[in-house]
Every structure is written in C-alpha cells, then in structure tokens.
Motif scaffolding. Structure first.
Motif, PDB file in Angstrom:
ATOM      1  N   PHE A 171       0.827  -1.207   0.000  1.00 17.80           N
ATOM      2  CA  PHE A 171       0.000   0.000   0.000  1.00 17.80           C
ATOM      3  C   PHE A 171       0.864   1.262   0.000  1.00 17.80           C
ATOM      4  O   PHE A 171       0.593   2.213  -0.744  1.00 17.80           O
ATOM      5  N   TYR A 172       1.898   1.272   0.818  1.00 21.10           N
ATOM      6  CA  TYR A 172       2.763   2.454   0.909  1.00 21.10           C
ATOM      7  C   TYR A 172       3.405   2.778  -0.437  1.00 21.10           C
ATOM      8  O   TYR A 172       3.425   3.935  -0.870  1.00 21.10           O
ATOM      9  N   HIS A 173       3.900   1.774  -1.122  1.00 22.95           N
ATOM     10  CA  HIS A 173       4.553   2.032  -2.407  1.00 22.95           C
ATOM     11  C   HIS A 173       3.535   2.346  -3.505  1.00 22.95           C
ATOM     12  O   HIS A 173       3.859   3.086  -4.445  1.00 22.95           O
ATOM     13  N   HIS A 174       2.322   1.819  -3.403  1.00 24.23           N
ATOM     14  CA  HIS A 174       1.271   2.249  -4.320  1.00 24.23           C
ATOM     15  C   HIS A 174       0.948   3.725  -4.091  1.00 24.23           C
ATOM     16  O   HIS A 174       0.703   4.482  -5.050  1.00 24.23           O
ATOM     17  N   TYR A 175       0.955   4.146  -2.832  1.00 21.66           N
ATOM     18  CA  TYR A 175       0.703   5.557  -2.513  1.00 21.66           C
ATOM     19  C   TYR A 175       1.791   6.442  -3.116  1.00 21.66           C
ATOM     20  O   TYR A 175       1.504   7.505  -3.689  1.00 21.66           O
ATOM     21  N   LEU A 176       3.053   6.002  -3.005  1.00 22.00           N
ATOM     22  CA  LEU A 176       4.147   6.775  -3.606  1.00 22.00           C
ATOM     23  C   LEU A 176       3.985   6.889  -5.116  1.00 22.00           C
ATOM     24  O   LEU A 176       4.248   7.947  -5.698  1.00 22.00           O
ATOM     25  N   LEU A 177       3.549   5.803  -5.752  1.00 19.07           N
ATOM     26  CA  LEU A 177       3.311   5.859  -7.195  1.00 19.07           C
ATOM     27  C   LEU A 177       2.208   6.857  -7.531  1.00 19.07           C
ATOM     28  O   LEU A 177       2.289   7.581  -8.536  1.00 19.07           O
ATOM     29  N   SER A 178       1.166   6.884  -6.721  1.00 19.18           N
ATOM     30  CA  SER A 178       0.053   7.798  -6.992  1.00 19.18           C
ATOM     31  C   SER A 178       0.485   9.252  -6.869  1.00 19.18           C
ATOM     32  O   SER A 178      -0.052  10.129  -7.557  1.00 19.18           O
ATOM     33  N   GLY A 193      11.504   7.326  -3.529  1.00 20.74           N
ATOM     34  CA  GLY A 193      11.023   7.143  -2.177  1.00 20.74           C
ATOM     35  C   GLY A 193      10.885   5.670  -1.837  1.00 20.74           C
ATOM     36  O   GLY A 193      10.814   4.807  -2.718  1.00 20.74           O
ATOM     37  N   GLY A 194      10.836   5.365  -0.541  1.00 19.07           N
ATOM     38  CA  GLY A 194      10.713   3.973  -0.123  1.00 19.07           C
ATOM     39  C   GLY A 194      11.858   3.138  -0.664  1.00 19.07           C
ATOM     40  O   GLY A 194      13.027   3.547  -0.639  1.00 19.07           O
ATOM     41  N   LEU A 195      11.510   1.987  -1.205  1.00 19.41           N
ATOM     42  CA  LEU A 195      12.505   1.103  -1.811  1.00 19.41           C
ATOM     43  C   LEU A 195      12.640   1.323  -3.313  1.00 19.41           C
ATOM     44  O   LEU A 195      13.350   0.569  -3.982  1.00 19.41           O
ATOM     45  N   PHE A 196      11.981   2.357  -3.842  1.00 24.93           N
ATOM     46  CA  PHE A 196      12.079   2.610  -5.281  1.00 24.93           C
ATOM     47  C   PHE A 196      13.493   2.982  -5.709  1.00 24.93           C
ATOM     48  O   PHE A 196      13.846   2.824  -6.879  1.00 24.93           O
ATOM     49  N   GLY A 197      14.303   3.472  -4.789  1.00 21.16           N
ATOM     50  CA  GLY A 197      15.671   3.785  -5.134  1.00 21.16           C
ATOM     51  C   GLY A 197      16.531   2.555  -5.365  1.00 21.16           C
ATOM     52  O   GLY A 197      17.620   2.651  -5.928  1.00 21.16           O
ATOM     53  N   ARG A 254      20.774   2.443 -14.132  1.00 18.78           N
ATOM     54  CA  ARG A 254      20.852   1.040 -14.528  1.00 18.78           C
ATOM     55  C   ARG A 254      21.158   0.108 -13.367  1.00 18.78           C
ATOM     56  O   ARG A 254      20.902  -1.095 -13.464  1.00 18.78           O
ATOM     57  N   GLU A 255      21.700   0.641 -12.285  1.00 19.33           N
ATOM     58  CA  GLU A 255      21.984  -0.223 -11.139  1.00 19.33           C
ATOM     59  C   GLU A 255      20.730  -0.582 -10.355  1.00 19.33           C
ATOM     60  O   GLU A 255      20.750  -1.462  -9.499  1.00 19.33           O
ATOM     61  N   ARG A 256      19.636   0.091 -10.643  1.00 18.04           N
ATOM     62  CA  ARG A 256      18.381  -0.208  -9.947  1.00 18.04           C
ATOM     63  C   ARG A 256      17.837  -1.549 -10.431  1.00 18.04           C
ATOM     64  O   ARG A 256      17.658  -1.769 -11.620  1.00 18.04           O
ATOM     65  N   LYS A 257      17.541  -2.446  -9.516  1.00 19.90           N
ATOM     66  CA  LYS A 257      17.077  -3.771  -9.850  1.00 19.90           C
ATOM     67  C   LYS A 257      15.587  -3.768 -10.173  1.00 19.90           C
ATOM     68  O   LYS A 257      14.898  -2.754 -10.019  1.00 19.90           O
ATOM     69  N   ALA A 258      15.097  -4.891 -10.631  1.00 16.62           N
ATOM     70  CA  ALA A 258      13.680  -4.994 -11.015  1.00 16.62           C
ATOM     71  C   ALA A 258      12.768  -5.222  -9.819  1.00 16.62           C
ATOM     72  O   ALA A 258      11.764  -4.549  -9.648  1.00 16.62           O
ATOM     73  N   LEU A 259      13.122  -6.179  -8.960  1.00 16.29           N
ATOM     74  CA  LEU A 259      12.200  -6.612  -7.903  1.00 16.29           C
ATOM     75  C   LEU A 259      12.848  -6.662  -6.530  1.00 16.29           C
ATOM     76  O   LEU A 259      12.293  -6.125  -5.563  1.00 16.29           O
TER      77      LEU A 259
END
Length: 264
Positions: A171-178, A193-197, A254-259
């Motif tokens: 939910f928290y990361h969905h909120y950041l996306l919104s 934000g969050g783990l998106f980095g 590019r260093e950011r992973k997918a999952l």
C-alpha cells in the motif's frame, strides 16, 4: 516427502484442487515468461506500448472500471466464505487475509491509484476469473484439511505478521506511485522514495511477501502452488517494467534492480 509434510497438510483427495494447483502454477509461470518476452497483459503502461490493442477501443473500458471488475468478485467470494467455513483459527485467518487483501485493492482503485489509460475487456475478465477461482479454490482446499494431521511446523503465527508487512508495504509504495500523478498528468516519471531507489517494483516484492504470508497461514498445496505462480508472474512483470523504464528514460539508473534490491 517427509520434508514436504513438515510444512504442508497432506495433498487433498480432491481431483479439482489438485488439477487447479497444477494448472494455476503452470499458467502463471507461462504468463510471467510471456511478460519477459514482451507479451504483456495489457493495462497500465503496457497498454500504451501496444498499438494494436490501442486500436480496439470498442473492446476497452476505463482502468478504474476494469480493475474494479478484477478485484470485486474475489472480494465477494472471500466475504461469502465466512458463512460456510469451519469457525476455527486457520480457516478464519485465511478468509480474513484474502478479504482484507481484495478490500485493500478496491480501496486503492477508488481512492489511491491514478490511471492514464484503459484496459482491454478480455484482460479484465481473464484476471478477474483467475483471482476469483484462486480465492475460492484456496478456501475450499482449506476446508478439506480438518481430520488430516497438522503440519509438523505450524507457520500460521509467522504468516500473519508477514501478510501484514506485505500488505502495508504494498500500500505504501502504491501511494508513492500515486503521488507521481497528483496533478492527473498522463506522463510517467521515475518512481522515488521507499525502496524505489533500489528496485523498480518494490510494491510487487511486498505483494509476494503478503502471499507468502497467506501460504504460511494456509499451509496447503494449492496455496503454495498459487504463491509460486504469483512469484513467477511478478518476476516477469517487474523485469518487463524495468526494461520499459530503460527504454523510455535515458537517465534511468541502470543499477536499480527490477524486484529484489541488489539481487534481481
């Protein structure tokens, strides 16, 4: 087999449940592999990247209506199940977590997510049917466990906090996306934000944690099969999402992973 029995109830005698376990994990793995190959379920950003689908406007609906169609039947099934299940802790926890999961999804569709495109009708009904059948089968599979030996390791007390961690992080990361579209902009941006980095799709990672929690609560073969299939699909989806960002943003790190941060 002895190791298998430590974690799961004995496989049910139901041909339906066993068949659904096999079909579910194979089909979700196939869809996940299709995502890697570029054959997407057409919604969100992938709807926009498929011009052939975009031409079929008569077969599309708004994303809000489409996603409500996806989640509502499974939520209703989870709520109705309270009238039929054994009133024991494990079945009650399973129905409660499934109902909470889909209730959260509906709330997000109505009040959190900001959509920029449409959704194909066939995609909406396909995902809706999948969630509905999966929820019903998981609850039914649980109803077949009374009278069978409990697993040697009782994981339901680990499953509950794991599920809550998953649903909260999702939910928290969905909120950041919104928040990226607070002005109703159609344009996509690189999430932060969050783990998106560290990963493109941490919301998928937390969704996986939530379903692992559900599996720990149920400890049935079907719940395990569904979760393994879900992991496969979300790995494929996150891989495709990272590839999409790399193609559309020259400054995407590019260093950011997918999952999974630092790993995949």
């Amino acid at each position: 087999m002895s190791l298998f029995r430590k974690f799961l109830f004995p496989p049910p005698s139901s041909l339906f449940v066993n068949a659904m376990s096999f079909i579910g994990v194979i089909s979700l793995c196939a869809i996940g592999f299709g995502e890697i190959r570029g054959k997407h379920l057409n919604y969100s950003k992938f709807w926009r990247s498929n011009p052939e689908k975009n031409l079929k406007k008569e077969n599309s609906i708004s994303s809000t209506k489409g996603m409500l169609t996806v989640y509502t039947p499974a939520f209703v099934a989870s709520m109705v199940s309270f009238g039929f299940i054994e009133w024991q802790l494990r079945p009650l926890l399973l129905s409660s977590t499934l109902a909470l999961h889909f209730c959260k999804r509906i709330v997000e569709v109505l009040f959190v997510h900001r959509y920029s495109g449409g959704m194909m009708l066939d995609t909406s009904f396909l995902i809706s049917l999948s969630y509905f059948l999966s929820s019903v089968t998981m609850i039914y599979s649980q109803s077949l466990t009374p009278g069978h030996p409990e697993p040697a390791l009782d994981l339901k007390y680990i499953g509950v906090p794991l599920f809550l961690l998953g649903i909260t992080g999702n939910f928290y990361h969905h909120y950041l996306l919104s928040k990226l579209r607070k002005n109703q902009s159609d344009g996509y941006k690189i999430p932060s934000g969050g783990l998106f980095g560290l990963a493109v799709c941490p919301h998928y990672l937390f969704e996986i944690l939530g379903f692992v929690g559900v599996t720990f609560i149920a400890q049935t073969l079907y719940a395990l099969a569904f979760t393994l299939g879900t992991i496969s699909y979300l790995m494929g989806r996150s891989y495709a999402t990272r590839k999409w960002y790399l193609a559309h943003f020259k400054d995407f790190p590019r260093e950011r992973k997918a999952l999974i941060p630092y790993i995949f």
